[in-house]
Design an enzyme around this catalytic site. Structure first.
Site, short mmCIF file in Angstrom:
data_model
loop_
_atom_site.label_atom_id
_atom_site.label_comp_id
_atom_site.label_asym_id
_atom_site.label_seq_id
_atom_site.Cartn_x
_atom_site.Cartn_y
_atom_site.Cartn_z
N ARG A 59 2.95 0.79 -6.73
CA ARG A 59 3.09 -0.19 -5.65
C ARG A 59 1.99 -1.24 -5.69
NH1 ARG A 59 6.45 1.88 -1.45
NH2 ARG A 59 5.37 0.65 0.12
N ASN A 65 -0.14 0.88 6.47
CA ASN A 65 0.41 -0.20 5.64
C ASN A 65 0.83 -1.34 6.56
OD1 ASN A 65 0.15 1.48 3.49
ND2 ASN A 65 2.34 1.85 3.21
N GLY A 66 0.67 -2.56 6.10
CA GLY A 66 1.13 -3.70 6.88
C GLY A 66 -0.03 -4.52 7.41
N CYS A 101 0.84 -1.19 0.00
CA CYS A 101 0.00 0.00 0.00
C CYS A 101 0.88 1.25 0.00
CB CYS A 101 -0.91 0.01 1.22
SG CYS A 101 -1.81 -1.53 1.48
N HIS A 142 10.18 -35.81 -18.65
CA HIS A 142 9.75 -36.17 -17.30
C HIS A 142 8.39 -35.56 -16.95
CE1 HIS A 142 13.54 -38.13 -16.12
NE2 HIS A 142 14.10 -37.25 -16.93
N LYS A 193 7.36 -12.88 -16.61
CA LYS A 193 6.94 -11.62 -17.24
C LYS A 193 5.66 -11.83 -18.04
CE LYS A 193 8.79 -9.30 -15.40
NZ LYS A 193 9.73 -9.86 -14.48
N GLU A 202 12.32 -16.30 -15.75
CA GLU A 202 12.00 -14.87 -15.74
C GLU A 202 11.12 -14.50 -16.93
OE1 GLU A 202 11.92 -10.80 -14.74
OE2 GLU A 202 12.16 -12.66 -13.61
N LYS A 253 3.96 -3.73 -6.57
CA LYS A 253 5.36 -3.56 -6.92
C LYS A 253 6.27 -4.02 -5.78
CE LYS A 253 8.86 -2.19 -9.37
NZ LYS A 253 9.25 -2.98 -10.55
N GLU A 306 2.67 -12.37 -15.63
CA GLU A 306 2.38 -11.18 -14.83
C GLU A 306 1.51 -10.18 -15.58
OE1 GLU A 306 5.85 -10.00 -11.69
OE2 GLU A 306 6.41 -9.91 -13.80
N TRP A 338 -4.01 -2.07 -0.95
CA TRP A 338 -4.00 -3.38 -1.58
C TRP A 338 -4.59 -4.34 -0.57
CZ3 TRP A 338 -1.70 -8.27 -1.09
CH2 TRP A 338 -1.67 -9.04 -2.25
#
Length: 608
Positions: A27, A100-101, A2, A505, A486, A482, A603, A489, A75
Site C-alpha cells: 500500500r 488511516n485518513g 496506510c 507543437h 510505468k 501508461e 498502492k 513510477e 504514509w
C-alpha cells in the site's frame, strides 16, 4: 494508503500483526509501528522509520508478547516520516490509536486539547485522536463510548483502531471514508485495512460500512451504524488464500504480476463469453436494464485506471456512444452538466480510491441513469456502492505500479463496449468475430512475454538517461501515457507521453541524441502518419525504440525494434501494453530502484 492490522486472541498476536504488516507493504509507507497489551496490563509500543523488517528486528529483540495488539504502516500526510510521527499514537498510558485518513479539523481540536493540558509530541493529526479519546475517558466514559463521542467531533475521512490498557478484552474500531475489515476466527478476531493482511489466519470477513463503530472481542463482534443502531453485517468468505500474495520464484511482485496476465485475462473472460456470444447476464441482474437506457457514458478514474478509460473512450465512440472521461480529483470539484441517459462509469483497482469514491457519491444525486464500476476487489466500497459492478478478476496486485489490473480493466471495458455495441446494431456475425479476437488475447500476451530478454537488452540504452518521450496516436496515445507512467513510477526517469501529431507543437524542442523516444507501431490506419512523425524525431537525432506489428515496414535509421505478430486491431492496446511494462521493469532493475515499493508512492490512494 496506510495499513492497519490488529487482533485479539488467546495466543500471542505479535507474529500475526507483523505478518499482516508485511502483507500491507504494497500500500506504500514510510514508517511502521506496533502496540501490544502486556500481561501486566500496560501497553508496549514499538515504532521505527523505514521498512517493516526494521520494526521486526526491534520487536524480535524485545521478545514482545501479548494477546491484544494493533499495528500500522504509515504514509506521511501530516508531519515528515519520523519515529515520533509513526503510529501507534498514545495519550499517556490511557489509550493507543492507529489511523488511516485525514482529520481535517485537527488544528482546532489540537488547540482545544492543548488548552486542557494535553501535550503533543508529534506533528500528526492522529495524535489529536489519542488525546481526544483520553479526554473522553477522563469524563468517565468507557473506551467504546469515547470512540463514538469523539467521532462526532472529527471531520474528515478515516479508519481507526483503538486499544485501551485498562481493558484487556476488546479493540474498538470505526470507519468513515477509509476501508476497514474484520476477520473472524474461533476464539479470536482480527481487523485490517484489507483482507490480504489476514489471509494467513482467516478467510471469513465482515466489511464495515460508512459510520460503523465496532467492538472486537475474542468471542464476538458488536457493530453499531452511524445513527447508533446495533446492526449485523453480512459475513463473506474470501476466495483468496495466503499464497495469492507470495512472490513465488519471481524476483519482484511486479514481474510476477506481469507474467500472470495471460491467466488473469482468461479469468476475466471466463463465463462472460460463450460460443461466440457475450453473456450479458454475467454482468449482474441490473446490467441489461442499465445498458438498454445508456445513450452516452461518463468515465471517472485516477492514474492507470484513467488511462484505461481513455482507451475505452476510443472504443465507445467507434460504436457511436458519446463518451467523456475525467480525472476524479478534478471531476468532484467542478459543476457538472449531465446529459440525459448517461451511464456513470468508475474504474479502480482497489475500489477504495478516495477521489473516485467521492465522485461516485456525488454522481448519485446528479441525474445519471445509474452507476457501473470496473474493479478488482469485490469487497470494496466502490463495488458495494455502485448499481452494477464488473469485476476484473486480476487477483491481488501487490506491486505499486499497476500491470495486470490495467490489462484486465481494458478487457472488462472491451466487454462493456461489446454490450453497448449490440444496442447500436452489432450483428451476431460481427459479435462472434470480436469475441474470438478477445479469446485470442491470453495467447498473444504469452507470446509477447517471450520478448522479455530482448527487452532487457533494449533497456540498457536507458540506464544513464534522465528523460524519455513516449508517442502514440489514436487509442495508442493513452497506451503511451501508461508506458511513460510505468517508467517514471519505478525507474524515476522523467518520462512524458504526447500524441505523435503534436510533436511540432512543442515537444520536438526536447528531442536530441540523449532523448530516447518509445513508440508502438500497430498495423492500423494511422501507421503512415506515425512513421512520418518518427522521421521528424530522427531528423533531430533522437534514438527510437519501437514495438511494431510484423507487417509494418520501417524505413528509418538508428532504431531498435521488436516485432509482435498476429495482433488484432480491436485488442491491440491490451497486448502492446505488455512490452512497455517489461521495458519499465528492466530499466528499473538497471537503475537499482525499489521496483515493488517506489519512493513516495502508495498502492491505494485512500486519502485526498
Amino acid at each position: 494508503m496506510c495499513g492497519i492490522v490488529g487482533g485479539i486472541a488467546q495466543r500471542n498476536v505479535v507474529p500475526i500483526l507483523m505478518e499482516g504488516l508485511r502483507r500491507l507493504e504494497y500500500r506504500g509507507y514510510d514508517s511502521a509501528g506496533l502496540a501490544v497489551r502486556e500481561a501486566s496490563g500496560g501497553i508496549q509500543r514499538f515504532r521505527t522509520i523505514g521498512k517493516v523488517s526494521n520494526l521486526d528486528d526491534i520487536v524480535a529483540d524485545t521478545g514482545a508478547n501479548g494477546l491484544l495488539g494493533i499495528a500500522h504502516t504509515r504514509w506521511a500526510t501530516h508531519g515528515r516520516p519520523s519515529e515520533l510521527n509513526a503510529h501507534p499514537h498514545m495519550s499517556g498510558e490511557r489509550v493507543a490509536v492507529v489511523h488511516n485518513g485525514i482529520i481535517e479539523n485537527h488544528s482546532e481540536l489540537r488547540t482545544r486539547l492543548e488548552s486542557l493540558g494535553f501535550v503533543f509530541t508529534s506533528e500528526t493529526d492522529t495524535e489529536v485522536i489519542a488525546h481526544l479519546l483520553a479526554s473522553k475517558l477522563a469524563e468517565g466514559l468507557d473506551i467504546f463510548q469515547s470512540v463514538k463521542e469523539a467521532s462526532k467531533e472529527m471531520t474528515g475521512a478515516y479508519a481507526m483502531a483503538v486499544a485501551c490498557p485498562e481493558e484487556s478484552d476488546r479493540i474498538i474500531v470505526t470507519r468513515e471514508g477509509s476501508p476497514l475489515v474484520i476477520g473472524l476466527g474461533e476464539g479470536e478476531n482480527f481487523i485490517a485495512s484489507d483482507v490480504a493482511a489476514l489471509l494467513p489466519v482467516t478467510q471469513r470477513f465482515l466489511f464495515l460500512e460508512e459510520g460503523d463503530v465496532a467492538e472486537i472481542s475474542r468471542e464476538k463482534i458488536t457493530i453499531f451504524d452511524k445513527v447508533g443502531e446495533q446492526v449485523a453485517r453480512q459475513e463473506k468468505t474470501s476466495k483468496l488464500n495466503a499464497d495469492s500474495v507470495d512472490k513465488g520464484p519471481y524476483r519482484h511482485y511486479m514481474l510476477k504480476e506481469i507474467y500472470e496476465q495471460p491467466g488473469v485475462i482468461a479469468e476475466t473472460l471466463e463465463g462472460r463469453i460463450y460460443k461466440g456470444r457475450l453473456m450479458e447476464e454475467s454482468f449482474g441482474h441490473e446490467a441489461k436494464t442499465l445498458f438498454d437506457k445508456t445513450k452516452q457514458v461518463q468515465i471517472v478514474a485516477c492514474g492507470t485506471s484513467y488511462h484505461a478509460g481513455l482507451v475505452a473512450k476510443y472504443w465507445l465512440e467507434e460504436i457511436g456512444i458519446p463518451c467523456s472521461i475525467e480525472v476524479a480529483s478534478e471531476y468532484r470539484y467542478r459543476k457538472v452538466v449531465v446529459s440525459p441517459d448517461t451511464l456513470f462509469l468508475t474504474i479502480s483497482q482497489s475500489g477504495e480510491t478516495a477521489d473516485t469514491l467521492a465522485a461516485l457519491r456525488a454522481a448519485n444525486s446528479m441525474g445519471y441513469i445509474g452507476s457501473l464500476c470496473i474493479c478488482n476487489v469485490p469487497e470494496s466500497s466502490l463495488v458495494r456502492e455502485s448499481n452494477v459492478a464488473l469485476m476484473t478478476r486480476a487477483g491481488p496486485e501487490i506491486g505499486v505500479a499497476s500491470t495486470k489490473a490495467f490489462t484486465t480493466q481494458l478487457v472488462a471495458l472491451r466487454l462493456l463496449t461489446l454490450a453497448l455495441a449490440k444496442r447500436q446494431g452489432l450483428s451476431e456475425a460481427d459479435e462472434q468475430v470480436l469475441v474470438n479476437e478477445l479469446h485470442a488475447v491470453p495467447r498473444q500476451v504469452e507470446v509477447v512475454l517471450e520478448l522479455s530478454d530482448a527487452i532487457k537488452t533494449m533497456a540498457n540504452a536507458f540506464a544513464d538517461r534522465q528523460h524519455a518521450l513516449f508517442l502514440g496516436r489514436g487509442c495508442f496515445y493513452p497506451v503511451a501515457m501508461e508506458g511513460a507512467l510505468k517508467l517514471k513510477e519505478i525507474s524515476y526517469i522523467h518520462a512524458e507521453a504526447y500524441p505523435a501529431g503534436e510533436l511540432k507543437h512543442g515537444p520536438l524542442a526536447l528531442v536530441d541524441a540523449e532523448m530516447p523516444v518509445v513508440c508502438a507501431l500497430p498495423d492500423d490506419p494511422l501507421l503512415e502518419k506515425v512513421l512520418s512523425n518518427l522521421q521528424e524525431v530522427r531528423a533531430r537525432g533522437g534514438e527510437l525504440f519501437l514495438f511494431s506489428d510484423q507487417k509494418v515496414k520501417i524505413d528509418l535509421d538508428n532504431y531498435q525494434n521488436l516485432t509482435l505478430s498476429d495482433i488484432y486491431p480491436t485488442t491491440a492496446p491490451i497486448v502492446y501494453s505488455i512490452p512497455l511494462q517489461l521495458l519499465a521493469y528492466h530499466v528499473a532493475i538497471l537503475k537499482g530502484t525499489d521496483v515493488d515499493q517506489p519512493r513516495n508512492l502508495a498502492k491505494s490512494v485512500t486519502v485526498e
